[in-house]
Design a protein around this motif. Structure first.
Motif, PDB file in Angstrom:
ATOM      1  N   THR B   3       0.955  -1.148  -0.063  1.00 44.95           N
ATOM      2  CA  THR B   3      -0.149   0.085  -0.351  1.00 44.95           C
ATOM      3  C   THR B   3       0.844   1.332   0.212  1.00 44.95           C
ATOM      4  N   LEU B   4       0.161   1.973  -0.572  1.00 43.14           N
ATOM      5  CA  LEU B   4       1.042   3.703  -0.682  1.00 43.14           C
ATOM      6  C   LEU B   4       0.099   4.459  -0.371  1.00 43.14           C
ATOM      7  N   ARG B   5       0.244   5.762   0.320  1.00 39.01           N
ATOM      8  CA  ARG B   5      -0.705   6.453   0.977  1.00 39.01           C
ATOM      9  C   ARG B   5      -0.086   8.222   1.239  1.00 39.01           C
ATOM     10  N   GLU B   6      -0.180   9.124   0.177  1.00 38.22           N
ATOM     11  CA  GLU B   6      -0.054  10.413   0.226  1.00 38.22           C
ATOM     12  C   GLU B   6      -1.313  11.092   0.877  1.00 38.22           C
ATOM     13  N   SER B   7       0.256  12.268   1.370  1.00 30.75           N
ATOM     14  CA  SER B   7      -0.470  12.780   2.648  1.00 30.75           C
ATOM     15  C   SER B   7       0.724  14.139   2.269  1.00 30.75           C
ATOM     16  N   SER B   8      -0.353  16.055   2.159  1.00 29.36           N
ATOM     17  CA  SER B   8       0.104  16.673   1.793  1.00 29.36           C
ATOM     18  C   SER B   8      -1.315  17.407   2.018  1.00 29.36           C
ATOM     19  N   PRO B   9      -1.072  19.218   2.759  1.00 28.89           N
ATOM     20  CA  PRO B   9      -1.633  19.809   3.016  1.00 28.89           C
ATOM     21  C   PRO B   9      -2.601  20.343   1.351  1.00 28.89           C
ATOM     22  N   ALA B  10      -3.742  20.308   1.932  1.00 30.00           N
ATOM     23  CA  ALA B  10      -4.924  20.403   0.915  1.00 30.00           C
ATOM     24  C   ALA B  10      -5.004  21.946  -0.429  1.00 30.00           C
ATOM     25  N   LEU B  11      -4.273  23.025   0.155  1.00 36.13           N
ATOM     26  CA  LEU B  11      -3.956  24.209  -0.270  1.00 36.13           C
ATOM     27  C   LEU B  11      -3.624  25.398   0.410  1.00 36.13           C
ATOM     28  N   VAL B  12      -2.430  25.555  -0.495  1.00 33.84           N
ATOM     29  CA  VAL B  12      -1.216  26.207  -1.083  1.00 33.84           C
ATOM     30  C   VAL B  12      -1.469  27.599  -1.082  1.00 33.84           C
TER      31      VAL B  12
END
Lengths: 107, 123
Positions: B3-12
């Motif tokens: 499995t792979l999962r991305e994470s980041s801020p939704a808004l920049v």
């Protein structure tokens, strides 16, 4: 960089139809070509690798062929779950460029 | 199971730096021939490769974004991080990470993908 040209960009088809999508590379890939299926809001799903090898779990109605610069994805009898966008991708060298996509729409 | 999962801020905001994290399981980036790549897809458009990092720490970047991208890995945490500087509204896209394996038969095969993370660039 290797350029990938995919056609057609869209296709209106019916369940049970035989569908053929073509992909041409700007230089020889040998057999380093993959096909993906992408549904809205989802990640691409690998269907075919090495031009003609079926990824595990992919139905046998999907068939890939070709080598060098010209490749084809054929769906022998389209099923309702096959309506999606299909991309070819060269696996020869980075960046692993994709074709522009072929969207299958219900006729 | 991989499995792979991305994470980041939704808004920049424009000009800010985006940090994307890919957390994976089911494989190790210390294994020969393994790699992780980042790919993005603007809304309604085609897929575009951004960067790749290999098991031996080799790194590859798309030429058009080379000066803005940095990819790194933390094998102890099973994470790959991509930073993209000087964000612009045209960088609005869903960003995916994917596992790659190199084979003599298939070239570099990307067989497992994360679900993607939508990043919007707006003031």
């Amino acid at each position: 960089d290797i350029q990938m040209t995919q056609s057609p960009s869209s296709l209106s088809v019916s369940v049970g139809d035989r569908v053929t999508i073509t992909c041409r590379a700007s230089q020889s890939l040998s057999s380093f070509l993959a096909w993906y299926q992408q549904k809205p809001g989802k990640a691409p799903k690998l269907l075919i690798f090495a031009a003609s090898s079926l990824q595990s779990g992919v139905p046998s109605r999907f068939n890939g062929s070709g080598s060098g610069t010209d490749f084809t994805l054929t769906i022998s009898s389209l099923q309702p779950e096959d309506f999606a966008t299909y991309y070819c991708q060269q696996a020869n060298s980075f960046p692993y460029s994709f074709g522009q996509g072929t969207k299958l729409e219900i006729k | 199971q991989v499995t792979l999962r991305e994470s980041s801020p939704a808004l920049v905001k424009p000009t800010q730096t985006l940090t994307l994290t890919c957390t994976f399981s089911g494989f190790s980036l210390t294994t020969t021939a393994m790699s992780v790549a980042w790919i993005r897809q603007p809304p309604g458009k085609a897929l575009e490769w951004l960067a790749r990092i290999d098991w031996d720490d080799d790194k590859y970047y798309i030429a058009s974004l080379r000066t803005r991208l940095t990819i790194s890995k933390d094998t102890s945490k099973n994470q790959v991080v991509l930073t993209m500087t000087d964000m612009d509204p045209v960088d609005t896209a869903t960003y995916f990470c994917a596992r790659g394996t190199v084979s003599a038969v298939a070239g570099t095969l990307f067989d497992y993908w994360g679900q993607g993370t939508l990043v919007t660039v707006s003031s």
